[in-house]
Design a protein around this motif. Sequence first.
Motif, mmCIF file in Angstrom:
data_model
loop_
_atom_site.group_PDB
_atom_site.id
_atom_site.type_symbol
_atom_site.label_atom_id
_atom_site.label_comp_id
_atom_site.label_asym_id
_atom_site.label_seq_id
_atom_site.Cartn_x
_atom_site.Cartn_y
_atom_site.Cartn_z
ATOM 1 N N HIS A 272 0.992 -1.208 -0.055
ATOM 2 C CA HIS A 272 0.003 0.064 -0.072
ATOM 3 C C HIS A 272 0.700 1.356 -0.061
ATOM 4 O O HIS A 272 0.573 2.293 -0.605
ATOM 5 C CB HIS A 272 -0.964 -0.147 1.267
ATOM 6 N N SER A 273 2.090 1.275 0.453
ATOM 7 C CA SER A 273 3.015 2.444 0.944
ATOM 8 C C SER A 273 3.423 2.494 -0.761
ATOM 9 O O SER A 273 3.830 3.602 -0.875
ATOM 10 C CB SER A 273 4.095 2.209 1.679
ATOM 11 N N MET A 274 3.438 1.606 -1.798
ATOM 12 C CA MET A 274 4.071 1.876 -3.029
ATOM 13 C C MET A 274 2.804 2.079 -3.834
ATOM 14 O O MET A 274 3.101 3.275 -4.931
ATOM 15 C CB MET A 274 4.670 0.397 -3.529
ATOM 16 N N VAL A 275 1.780 1.611 -3.834
ATOM 17 C CA VAL A 275 0.614 1.852 -4.867
ATOM 18 C C VAL A 275 -0.649 2.452 -4.150
ATOM 19 O O VAL A 275 -1.660 2.662 -5.020
ATOM 20 C CB VAL A 275 0.401 0.609 -5.530
ATOM 21 N N GLY A 276 -0.958 2.363 -2.862
ATOM 22 C CA GLY A 276 -2.103 2.615 -2.494
ATOM 23 C C GLY A 276 -2.893 1.364 -2.039
ATOM 24 O O GLY A 276 -2.849 0.404 -2.585
ATOM 25 N N ASP A 277 -4.027 1.742 -1.219
ATOM 26 C CA ASP A 277 -4.583 0.580 -0.606
ATOM 27 C C ASP A 277 -5.863 0.257 -1.750
ATOM 28 O O ASP A 277 -6.079 -1.104 -2.091
ATOM 29 C CB ASP A 277 -5.439 0.811 0.617
ATOM 30 N N GLU A 278 -6.270 1.070 -2.503
ATOM 31 C CA GLU A 278 -7.500 0.994 -3.491
ATOM 32 C C GLU A 278 -6.919 0.116 -4.743
ATOM 33 O O GLU A 278 -7.617 -0.769 -5.121
ATOM 34 C CB GLU A 278 -8.207 2.017 -3.926
ATOM 35 N N HIS B 70 -5.328 5.777 6.496
ATOM 36 C CA HIS B 70 -4.509 5.782 7.521
ATOM 37 C C HIS B 70 -3.479 4.520 7.383
ATOM 38 O O HIS B 70 -3.944 3.443 7.153
ATOM 39 C CB HIS B 70 -5.188 5.537 8.867
ATOM 40 N N PRO B 71 -2.319 4.943 7.288
ATOM 41 C CA PRO B 71 -1.027 3.837 7.309
ATOM 42 C C PRO B 71 -0.992 3.462 8.963
ATOM 43 O O PRO B 71 -0.347 3.951 9.802
ATOM 44 C CB PRO B 71 -0.034 4.586 6.796
ATOM 45 N N ASP C 197 3.550 0.669 13.830
ATOM 46 C CA ASP C 197 3.779 -0.423 15.119
ATOM 47 C C ASP C 197 3.006 0.093 16.251
ATOM 48 O O ASP C 197 2.369 -0.739 16.960
ATOM 49 C CB ASP C 197 5.182 -0.549 15.216
ATOM 50 N N ALA C 198 3.108 1.240 16.477
ATOM 51 C CA ALA C 198 2.184 1.648 17.644
ATOM 52 C C ALA C 198 1.057 1.567 17.495
ATOM 53 O O ALA C 198 0.121 1.143 18.371
ATOM 54 C CB ALA C 198 2.554 3.183 17.939
ATOM 55 N N ASP C 199 0.333 1.704 16.622
ATOM 56 C CA ASP C 199 -1.292 1.318 16.390
ATOM 57 C C ASP C 199 -1.443 0.128 16.346
ATOM 58 O O ASP C 199 -2.558 -0.258 17.038
ATOM 59 C CB ASP C 199 -1.618 1.990 14.785
ATOM 60 N N ILE C 200 -0.709 -0.960 15.731
ATOM 61 C CA ILE C 200 -0.829 -2.327 15.810
ATOM 62 C C ILE C 200 -0.874 -2.814 17.341
ATOM 63 O O ILE C 200 -1.623 -3.450 17.826
ATOM 64 C CB ILE C 200 0.004 -3.051 15.090
ATOM 65 N N THR C 201 0.226 -2.182 17.978
ATOM 66 C CA THR C 201 0.343 -2.449 19.515
ATOM 67 C C THR C 201 -1.030 -2.257 20.205
ATOM 68 O O THR C 201 -1.353 -2.939 21.171
ATOM 69 C CB THR C 201 1.561 -2.039 20.083
ATOM 70 N N SER C 202 -1.330 -1.042 20.109
ATOM 71 C CA SER C 202 -2.670 -0.430 20.754
ATOM 72 C C SER C 202 -3.594 -1.329 20.314
ATOM 73 O O SER C 202 -4.578 -1.614 21.294
ATOM 74 C CB SER C 202 -2.840 0.897 20.403
ATOM 75 N N LEU C 203 -3.968 -1.625 19.168
ATOM 76 C CA LEU C 203 -5.051 -2.524 19.029
ATOM 77 C C LEU C 203 -5.064 -4.029 19.431
ATOM 78 O O LEU C 203 -5.956 -4.329 19.991
ATOM 79 C CB LEU C 203 -5.175 -2.509 17.328
ATOM 80 N N THR D 53 -11.977 -5.600 10.752
ATOM 81 C CA THR D 53 -11.841 -4.432 9.997
ATOM 82 C C THR D 53 -12.263 -4.501 8.509
ATOM 83 O O THR D 53 -12.943 -5.688 8.367
ATOM 84 C CB THR D 53 -10.432 -4.070 9.840
ATOM 85 N N THR D 54 -12.058 -3.643 7.697
ATOM 86 C CA THR D 54 -12.655 -3.664 6.338
ATOM 87 C C THR D 54 -11.643 -4.492 5.303
ATOM 88 O O THR D 54 -10.305 -4.524 5.819
ATOM 89 C CB THR D 54 -12.928 -2.326 5.810
ATOM 90 N N GLU D 55 -12.069 -4.553 4.275
ATOM 91 C CA GLU D 55 -11.121 -5.280 3.210
ATOM 92 C C GLU D 55 -9.960 -3.977 2.819
ATOM 93 O O GLU D 55 -8.869 -4.453 2.619
ATOM 94 C CB GLU D 55 -11.878 -5.602 1.863
ATOM 95 N N LYS D 56 -10.332 -3.011 2.680
ATOM 96 C CA LYS D 56 -9.613 -1.740 2.368
ATOM 97 C C LYS D 56 -8.660 -1.533 3.333
ATOM 98 O O LYS D 56 -7.358 -1.376 3.164
ATOM 99 C CB LYS D 56 -10.347 -0.412 2.074
ATOM 100 N N ASP D 57 -8.916 -1.569 4.674
ATOM 101 C CA ASP D 57 -7.688 -1.478 5.754
ATOM 102 C C ASP D 57 -7.142 -2.596 5.689
ATOM 103 O O ASP D 57 -5.707 -2.446 5.992
ATOM 104 C CB ASP D 57 -8.724 -1.209 7.150
ATOM 105 N N ALA D 58 -7.295 -3.936 5.470
ATOM 106 C CA ALA D 58 -6.629 -5.116 5.581
ATOM 107 C C ALA D 58 -5.236 -4.855 4.710
ATOM 108 O O ALA D 58 -4.185 -5.421 4.909
ATOM 109 C CB ALA D 58 -7.379 -6.227 5.161
ATOM 110 N N LYS D 59 -5.382 -4.260 3.489
ATOM 111 C CA LYS D 59 -4.483 -3.940 2.494
ATOM 112 C C LYS D 59 -3.307 -3.062 3.109
ATOM 113 O O LYS D 59 -2.369 -2.914 2.800
ATOM 114 C CB LYS D 59 -4.817 -3.273 1.604
ATOM 115 N N ARG D 60 -3.690 -2.351 4.368
ATOM 116 C CA ARG D 60 -2.489 -1.545 4.996
ATOM 117 C C ARG D 60 -2.043 -2.217 6.159
ATOM 118 O O ARG D 60 -1.280 -1.483 6.916
ATOM 119 C CB ARG D 60 -3.322 -0.109 5.235
ATOM 120 N N LEU D 61 -2.229 -3.482 6.569
ATOM 121 C CA LEU D 61 -1.957 -4.062 7.722
ATOM 122 C C LEU D 61 -0.664 -5.112 7.051
ATOM 123 O O LEU D 61 -0.436 -5.714 6.052
ATOM 124 C CB LEU D 61 -3.012 -4.800 8.235
#
Length: 325
Positions: free
Chosen positions: A101-107, A261-262, A265-271, A284-292
């Motif tokens: 996703h950081s290369m091409v985006g999630d969509e 939202h990218p 590591d802090a987000d993942i630890t918090s979740l 979560t959503t399919e779109k969010d899953a592409k950013r995990l």
Amino acid sequence: MHAPDFWQPGKGGILAQFLAPLGWLYGFATKTKLATTSPWVSPVPVLCVGNLVAGGAGKTPVALDLGRRLIAKGKNVHFLSRGYGGCEKGPLLVDPDVHTHSMVGDEPLLLAGLAPTWVSRERRAGCMAAAQAGADLIIMDDGFQNPYIAKNFSIIVVDGGYGFGNAKMIPAGPLRERISAGLGRADACVIIGEDTAGVLEVVSSCGLSPLCAKLVPGPLAKDIGAPVVAFAGIGRPEKFFETVTKMGCEVASSIAFADHHPYSDADITSLRNIAAKAGARLLTTEKDAKRLPASFIDEVSVVPVALDWQDKAALETLLDGIQNA
């Protein structure tokens, strides 16, 4: 970004009034650019799925659904995206096994699961690359206000619960251009979800007969069997939270992030900590899953969604119009 609260339907206030002159300038600039630019005509027909507001309205689910139906009718569909959130300028053919996703985006990663998908900041180059690769129809996800590419068919997608926000131009509101001007250039309109914002009346007054559809959750890959912590970084996270509730899930917590939202590591630890404390499963959503990250995705249940069209005959008429454009 999170849309400001005063962008919401029925909102406004002093801040919106203060920003209104900037909105007029924004709208004038958009109108002038559209009126003075001669668009390039692609060698392959272009279907644009866009919207009139900043943020999510359901464009990508509509693009995927129409793409799937057009492929079933024998069309060699390729998707084209700017690749918002990614660093690649393109034109680049998206490979979900290689690109992130950081290369091409999630969509684009979602779209590439169905058909060849091109990321290109310069849409003309993307159209040419798709045409050379054998596409006979290009579905452009977003780009309705892009004046440089001629569209053979344009569809405006509107969220029924959000509509056109406070009906003011960026930054006073979410509008990218005047409602009447945008709808006047569109060939069709799709309203997603229950129309609580008066969208039908506005669209009909502009001479369009909108199609209505709703997003329905698909079956989960595995039974959750526990309370859930729902999280989403999409245009309107509350829509996802409502869906989770309607699915009958016991929601321990709902956590909203900004669109695209990218996850750090802090987000993942918090979740992880929130879910562990609640004895809950992350959802979560399919779109969010592409950013995990792959190391985290097994800990998360992903809710797939599909479009349920209200009028199937009208949908077939829309598909015929696209193919004949």
